[in-house]
Scaffold this active site. Structure first.
Site, PDB file in Angstrom:
ATOM      1  N   CYS A 146       0.968  -1.296  -0.112  1.00  0.00           N
ATOM      2  CA  CYS A 146      -0.009   0.031   0.047  1.00  0.00           C
ATOM      3  C   CYS A 146       0.796   1.362  -0.025  1.00  0.00           C
ATOM      4  CB  CYS A 146      -1.038  -0.059   1.250  1.00  0.00           C
ATOM      5  SG  CYS A 146      -1.389  -1.504   1.729  1.00  0.00           S
TER       6      CYS A 146
ATOM      7  N   HIS B   2      -8.476   3.569  -3.063  1.00  0.00           N
ATOM      8  CA  HIS B   2      -7.080   3.133  -2.709  1.00  0.00           C
ATOM      9  C   HIS B   2      -6.359   2.265  -3.907  1.00  0.00           C
ATOM     10  CE1 HIS B   2      -3.581   2.246  -0.508  1.00  0.00           C
ATOM     11  NE2 HIS B   2      -4.103   1.233   0.150  1.00  0.00           N
TER      12      HIS B   2
END
Ligand SMILES: [Zn+2]
Lengths: 394, 172
Positions: A88, A338
């Site tokens: 991430c 995201h």
């Protein structure tokens, strides 16, 4: 060795969302947008390219992502070309690597691009890709993915400090509200009042749909330049003043406390220390709100409030406009979506625009000088922090 | 791409007779699951130096490695101590009971191969008497009948193809 000052001199994002576009098309789109955004930038200026992409092998069965992205964007890097993977935080890793290369004098002008195409025909296949961010052999067989892990963080935070679902919803409401100022956000023009958030289906108890960032397709890119090259591109650079990272575990058994993120404390101390400022000097922050509970624990780990007080901090709007610190004005991961590799880059784009005062008034920090960007990755087992300062081109 | 083709070999097979049915195909060995779509580790002596762990699971016992120099109990089991880097680690059996430290459940968004398990509970469990907090699936009760502090048992199980893994079982 002398360390040269380095700044971000501009950046762009594509539309984030469920995109009818391939990885190649997202790279082409963001490349074209970057050259339109910075007319003074010529392809031959870009000596290095850093590509933040978390899982092209799983989402697209594509490896060797750096030359792939370079070709799509019309770049021919001749100094450093590499992919940076940190789940991430892959995007911030691309920026950090470009910063290090320029600071060391190995590059003068570099592009950091982030891209991820996460929506597949089979959601189960995409979820399996997300699961292999964890310790595949030991946490994987049980079905470990991010939602149940962060749900356990929320459960412990509720148990230890009395944090409530309403306080979680306050984070989601704020970030979705900001996303309505950002046409590139996945949830632009979607409203999420708190009572609606509290009625959304439970995904991983106690987390509901509105507590979780989504599977998103998108790309973002920034240009970094050495101090002597900066004036060519912008009068409003975002200077990189500090960076820090910390990781102390990977397997979930070794997480220690779920509610005290030691890694963020250490990464932030390092980054703020290098910048030479205390946390209360920040004007704007992009914090990694992959889940609502993340932003709450991050308030505490950054020292914006005492341990356990992140819930009231959120509910009282102290991370909102007019609060202690403007947090996630572009809409955060909750509101923007995201796309793993693109997220860290999109956060830096927001910092650049905040400093340039080119964001809509509804989310503009007044007179911002200092900004902090945070990404966590995996099960919050890695924390990555960068600190930026607004300034003139020197 | 090449346009060249291989010369065909003349067939030596007799044409199929209508009177005699063709013989059944030989029994095929079951294909292993595609390794990259399957989270359960390979367990054999030729796959891992930790085959002993899976052998103990097959015998009904959860085990791990311990560093004899610094005494640290290491999870997951390893071949080198991360502190002193000795390769002389010892196998030790672990307690078969523990208490739930935290739990949640997957109600949506299960990985490929686990969709049929939904809803399923997972949690972190403090093993009794040792400083280890293991993550795993929790069976035996619906997720909303679990509680932090509840006692659970370690349960080795066959994942379906002869390989073994561990999970926890709450009292019914
Ligand atoms: Zn040792």
């Amino acid at each position: 060795m002398t360390v040269r000052p380095v700044a971000i001199v501009g950046g762009v994002t594509t539309k984030f969302g469920v995109r009818p576009s391939t990885w190649a098309e997202l790279c082409q789109e963001v490349g074209a947008a970057l050259f339109r955004e910075i007319p003074e930038l010529r392809a031959e200026d870009v000596d290095s390219l850093f590509v933040g992409a978390a899982e092209p092998e799983r989402f697209a069965f594509q490896s060797h992502m750096a030359p792939f992205a370079a070709e799509q964007m019309g770049l021919r890097p001749y100094r450093i070309l590499q992919r940076t993977e940190l789940a991430c935080a892959s995007g911030q890793s691309a920026i950090r690597s470009a910063y290090a290369a320029i600071a060391a004098g190995l590059s003068d002008v570099a592009v950091a691009v982030g891209v991820e195409k996460m929506n597949l025909p089979s959601m189960a296949e995409a979820n399996a890709a997300m699961a292999c961010v964890m310790d595949r052999a030991w946490d994987g067989p049980a079905g470990a993915t991010a939602p149940p892990f962060f749900a356990m963080v929320a459960q412990r935070h509720m148990l230890e400090y009395g944090t409530t679902e309403e306080q979680l919803a306050a984070v989601s409401e704020k970030n979705h509200r900001f996303a309505n100022t950002n046409p590139a956000a996945q949830f632009y023009e979607k409203t999420f009042p708190r009572d609606k958030l509290l009625r959304l289906p439970v995904i991983a108890p106690p987390l509901r749909l509105g507590d979780c960032s989504s599977m998103t397709d998108g790309a973002a890119a920034v240009v970094l330049a050495a101090d002597d090259r900066v004036p060519r591109y912008t009068p409003t650079p975002a200077w990189i003043r500090g960076t820090g990272q910390y990781s102390d575990f990977h397997n979930l058994a070794n997480a220690g406390s779920l509610t005290e993120w030691v890694g963020l404390k250490r990464a932030a101390r390092e980054a703020l220390g290098r910048a030479g400022i205390p946390v209360d000097q920040l004007d704007v922050a992009e914090l990694h709100d992959c889940f609502t509970i993340s932003e709450i624990v991050e308030y505490e780990a950054l020292g914006l409030c005492p341990p356990g007080q992140g819930g009231p901090f959120a509910a009282d709007g102290r991370g909102d406009r007019g609060g202690d610190l403007l947090v996630n004005p572009r809409g955060g991961l909750l509101g923007c979506g995201h796309p793993l590799g693109a997220t860290g880059i999109a956060q830096a784009v927001e910092v650049y625009r905040q400093f340039a005062r080119t964001v809509p008034a509804a989310r503009q920090a007044p007179d911002p000088e200092w900004a902090l960007v945070h990404n966590l990755s995996g099960s919050a087992n890695v924390h990555s922090v960068m600190v930026y300062q607004a300034g003139r081109a020197s | 791409m090449t346009t060249e083709t291989r010369p065909r070999r003349p067939s030596t097979l007799a044409p199929p007779s209508e009177a005699v049915p063709p013989p059944p195909p030989p029994p095929r060995k079951a294909e292993p699951r595609p390794f990259l779509l399957d989270f359960v580790p390979l367990e054999g002596e030729s796959d891992t130096r930790l085959a002993r762990f899976f052998q103990r699971l097959r015998e009904g016992q959860l085990a791990t490695t311990r560093c004899p120099r610094d005494g640290a109990l290491l999870w997951p089991p390893r071949v080198v101590c991360p502190t002193c880097h000795t390769e002389e680690l010892a196998w030790v059996d672990l307690p078969s009971r523990g208490r739930i430290y935290a739990f949640s459940a997957v109600l949506a968004g299960a990985p490929l191969g686990m969709e049929a398990d939904v809803p399923f509970a997972v949690g972190l469990v403090d093993l009794e008497g040792v400083p280890l907090r293991l993550f795993g699936r929790i069976e035996g009760r619906p997720w909303n009948a679990l509680a932090v502090g509840m006692e659970v048992r370690v349960e080795p199980y066959d994942v379906g193809d002869g390989r073994f893994f561990y999970r926890f079982r709450a009292p019914e």
